[in-house]
Scaffold this motif. Sequence first.
Motif, PDB file in Angstrom:
ATOM      1  N   GLN A  45      74.686  69.804  85.547  1.00  0.00           N
ATOM      2  CA  GLN A  45      74.584  68.555  86.048  1.00  0.00           C
ATOM      3  C   GLN A  45      73.342  67.973  85.825  1.00  0.00           C
ATOM      4  OE1 GLN A  45      74.360  70.996  90.402  1.00  0.00           O
ATOM      5  NE2 GLN A  45      76.307  70.546  90.558  1.00  0.00           N
ATOM      6  N   ARG A  49      72.216  64.568  84.677  1.00  0.00           N
ATOM      7  CA  ARG A  49      70.804  63.855  85.098  1.00  0.00           C
ATOM      8  C   ARG A  49      70.263  63.263  84.002  1.00  0.00           C
ATOM      9  NH1 ARG A  49      68.081  67.043  89.836  1.00  0.00           N
ATOM     10  NH2 ARG A  49      70.573  67.223  90.075  1.00  0.00           N
ATOM     11  N   LYS A  52      71.883  60.622  82.179  1.00  0.00           N
ATOM     12  CA  LYS A  52      71.994  58.967  82.423  1.00  0.00           C
ATOM     13  C   LYS A  52      70.942  58.698  82.338  1.00  0.00           C
ATOM     14  CE  LYS A  52      75.282  59.799  85.918  1.00  0.00           C
ATOM     15  NZ  LYS A  52      75.766  60.366  87.218  1.00  0.00           N
ATOM     16  N   LYS A  53      69.717  58.874  82.653  1.00  0.00           N
ATOM     17  CA  LYS A  53      68.348  57.997  82.218  1.00  0.00           C
ATOM     18  C   LYS A  53      68.904  57.860  80.607  1.00  0.00           C
ATOM     19  CE  LYS A  53      65.025  60.358  85.237  1.00  0.00           C
ATOM     20  NZ  LYS A  53      64.504  62.027  85.147  1.00  0.00           N
TER      21      LYS A  53
END
Length: 227
Positions: A45, A49, A52-53
Amino acid sequence: LPPPNAHPPQHRAAEPLAPGKLANYESQRGAHAYRQDHEQKLHRQLSTRLEKKIYTKLLGDLRCDLVLDLPSGYGRLFPLLREHAPRVIEADWSGSMLALNREEHAGAAFGYLRCSALEIPLPDGAVDLAVSVRLSHHLEQQSDRERHLRELFRVARRGVLLSYFSFHSLKNRLRRLRAPFDKKPPKNTLRTARVRALGTECGFALRAAVPLSRLGSGHVFTFFERA
Ligand SMILES: C[S@@+](CC[C@H](N)C(=O)[O-])C[C@H]1O[C@@H](n2cnc3c(N)ncnc32)[C@H](O)[C@@H]1O
């Protein structure tokens, strides 16, 4: 565009991967386990995350018409890619991954294409953006890693987003130092200089190369634009 499976892959995709790896992705159990891993495990997870950044940084507010996501797996990146284009082709060698992908996103992709990443059944410049995340390090041979990259450059009109395991990453340096003792096989890596040179050869300029994490991971995410 061809409908899914219109072009049965000529290249036996199992060969480029370590024995058993592709069979696992191809099986229903393996495809479900991959999704479950990413949905439930904390480090996965966290990694999603961080990724995605990085995509936000690399793609910015890029808008285009058609994106190829290869390999798509179960469609982990599909919602994100849809923010950049109304039409996304989800492509993978594994039929189980594609079935799961279709189910997970209610068939919202523009198409589901079963194919080998080493022989993409699309014409030159067929898509605006070609995206390949977390495949390169599974390809055992340097020649296959390069072949896949050349295929991405061939089918992409505007840009290519590629992740690979960096030869120069700390993780790989440590792996190589430990190798004589723990006998672990070397990682399947690429050098950024080589990736950049291949891009130049195919008419693309490397705009950015961002590591997922300098200490904890060897994965690097790159973005190329047609020069
Ligand atoms: C680690 S997953 C990555 C999936 C997705 N990009 C993601 O980040 O969630 C690797 C995927 O590559 C696919 N794959 C492996 N070898 C392939 C090949 N030669 N051609 C196309 N897909 C392949 C597998 O079926 C699997 O879905």
